[in-house]
Design a protein around this motif. Structure first.
Motif, PDB file in Angstrom:
ATOM      1  N   ALA A   1      -9.803 -28.728 -23.272  1.00 12.10           N
ATOM      2  CA  ALA A   1      -9.351 -27.845 -24.349  1.00 12.10           C
ATOM      3  C   ALA A   1      -7.850 -27.954 -24.617  1.00 12.10           C
ATOM      4  N   ARG A   2      -7.127 -28.681 -23.778  1.00 14.66           N
ATOM      5  CA  ARG A   2      -5.696 -28.905 -23.997  1.00 14.66           C
ATOM      6  C   ARG A   2      -5.448 -30.118 -24.908  1.00 14.66           C
ATOM      7  N   THR A   3      -6.480 -30.610 -25.525  1.00 13.54           N
ATOM      8  CA  THR A   3      -6.404 -31.761 -26.415  1.00 13.54           C
ATOM      9  C   THR A   3      -5.520 -31.466 -27.624  1.00 13.54           C
ATOM     10  N   PRO A   4      -4.809 -32.461 -28.151  1.00 19.86           N
ATOM     11  CA  PRO A   4      -4.044 -32.242 -29.380  1.00 19.86           C
ATOM     12  C   PRO A   4      -4.931 -31.652 -30.478  1.00 19.86           C
TER      13      PRO A   4
ATOM     14  N   LYS B   1      -3.731 -25.750 -34.411  1.00 23.09           N
ATOM     15  CA  LYS B   1      -4.370 -24.863 -33.429  1.00 23.09           C
ATOM     16  C   LYS B   1      -5.652 -24.234 -33.977  1.00 23.09           C
ATOM     17  N   LEU B   2      -6.477 -25.069 -34.599  1.00 25.20           N
ATOM     18  CA  LEU B   2      -7.717 -24.594 -35.206  1.00 25.20           C
ATOM     19  C   LEU B   2      -8.882 -24.515 -34.219  1.00 25.20           C
ATOM     20  N   GLU B   3      -8.775 -25.255 -33.118  1.00 23.00           N
ATOM     21  CA  GLU B   3      -9.897 -25.381 -32.188  1.00 23.00           C
ATOM     22  C   GLU B   3     -11.181 -25.741 -32.942  1.00 23.00           C
TER      23      GLU B   3
ATOM     24  N   LYS C   1     -12.963 -26.144 -39.155  1.00 26.05           N
ATOM     25  CA  LYS C   1     -12.514 -24.886 -39.749  1.00 26.05           C
ATOM     26  C   LYS C   1     -11.907 -25.175 -41.123  1.00 26.05           C
ATOM     27  N   ALA C   2     -12.123 -24.258 -42.051  1.00 24.50           N
ATOM     28  CA  ALA C   2     -11.532 -24.400 -43.378  1.00 24.50           C
ATOM     29  C   ALA C   2     -10.015 -24.325 -43.245  1.00 24.50           C
TER      30      ALA C   2
ATOM     31  N   ILE D   1     -10.648 -34.864 -41.378  1.00 21.81           N
ATOM     32  CA  ILE D   1     -10.654 -36.037 -40.504  1.00 21.81           C
ATOM     33  C   ILE D   1      -9.815 -35.791 -39.257  1.00 21.81           C
ATOM     34  N   GLU D   2      -8.720 -35.047 -39.364  1.00 23.75           N
ATOM     35  CA  GLU D   2      -7.921 -34.742 -38.182  1.00 23.75           C
ATOM     36  C   GLU D   2      -8.691 -33.844 -37.219  1.00 23.75           C
ATOM     37  N   GLN D   3      -9.534 -32.983 -37.740  1.00 24.04           N
ATOM     38  CA  GLN D   3     -10.359 -32.134 -36.895  1.00 24.04           C
ATOM     39  C   GLN D   3     -11.427 -32.966 -36.184  1.00 24.04           C
TER      40      GLN D   3
END
Length: 192
Positions: free
Chosen positions: A41-44, A48-50, A104-105, A112-114
């Motif tokens: 969970a410490r991933t980039p 900070k949308l998780e 997440k919206a 793509i970054e998500q």
């Protein structure tokens, strides 16, 4: 001035996934798995949308999913060999963490970054498990991309999908080293 961590770099340079079919009990207990999930969970995560979550699948759930794989494979008209291979991925496992991409919206963070962040979570969890001394493997397969399977079997919402199934257990044997990429062929240096 850098503060080197040679043991961490050595781990990354020598890490090797363990084939899921070679993993056996004992499986990580919940107390063992907690720090691995925390590390993942410490991933980039831009913004900070998780845009990911975990589903920890233990033995009874894996047996239920193995049966669902079989029925879905038949419904899809897949060959018996493909169905059996996918079924065994669940039936022979004792602990699998499904990493779910749950975007997440956001007006600022592209989808793509998500997706990349969810993939990075898979790798971080895989590496955390290996660093902790477990055998681990990142798999997917046709079932994890079948909408009916993930909705019925895992309760995924329509906007979610599986980024990876991380199998974690005790390794029975270390696999041989495999060929690695030729860095000269895939690296371009630009100095101007």
């Amino acid at each position: 001035m850098p503060n080197p961590r040679p043991e961490a770099l050595d781990f990354l340079l020598t890490r090797r996934s363990r084939p899921a079919k070679t993993l056996t009990a004992p499986w990580p207990a919940r107390a063992d798995l907690g720090p691995l999930l925390e590390a993942a969970a410490r991933t980039p995560d831009h913004g900070k949308l998780e845009p990911w979550r975990f589903i920890v699948l233990e033995e009874a759930a894996l047996q239920r999913l193995a049966a669902l794989v079989e029925s879905r494979g038949v419904a899809l008209g897949l060959e018996a060999e493909a169905i059996e291979k996918a079924r065994r991925q669940y039936a022979d496992a004792g602990l699998v963490v499904a990493v779910v991409e749950s975007p997440k919206a956001s007006e600022k963070i592209p989808a793509i970054e998500q997706t990349y962040s969810a993939g990075a979570v898979c790798l971080a969890l895989l590496n955390a498990a290996l660093a902790a001394g477990w055998g681990a493997n990142w798999l997917s397969g046709w079932a994890s991309h079948d909408r009916a399977f993930v909705a019925e079997g895992l309760g995924l919402a329509a906007h979610e999908r599986i980024a990876g199934m991380i199998h974690i257990g005790t390794e029975t044997n270390a696999p041989p080293e495999r060929p690695r990429p030729d860095l000269a062929a895939i690296t371009q240096w630009v100095d101007a």
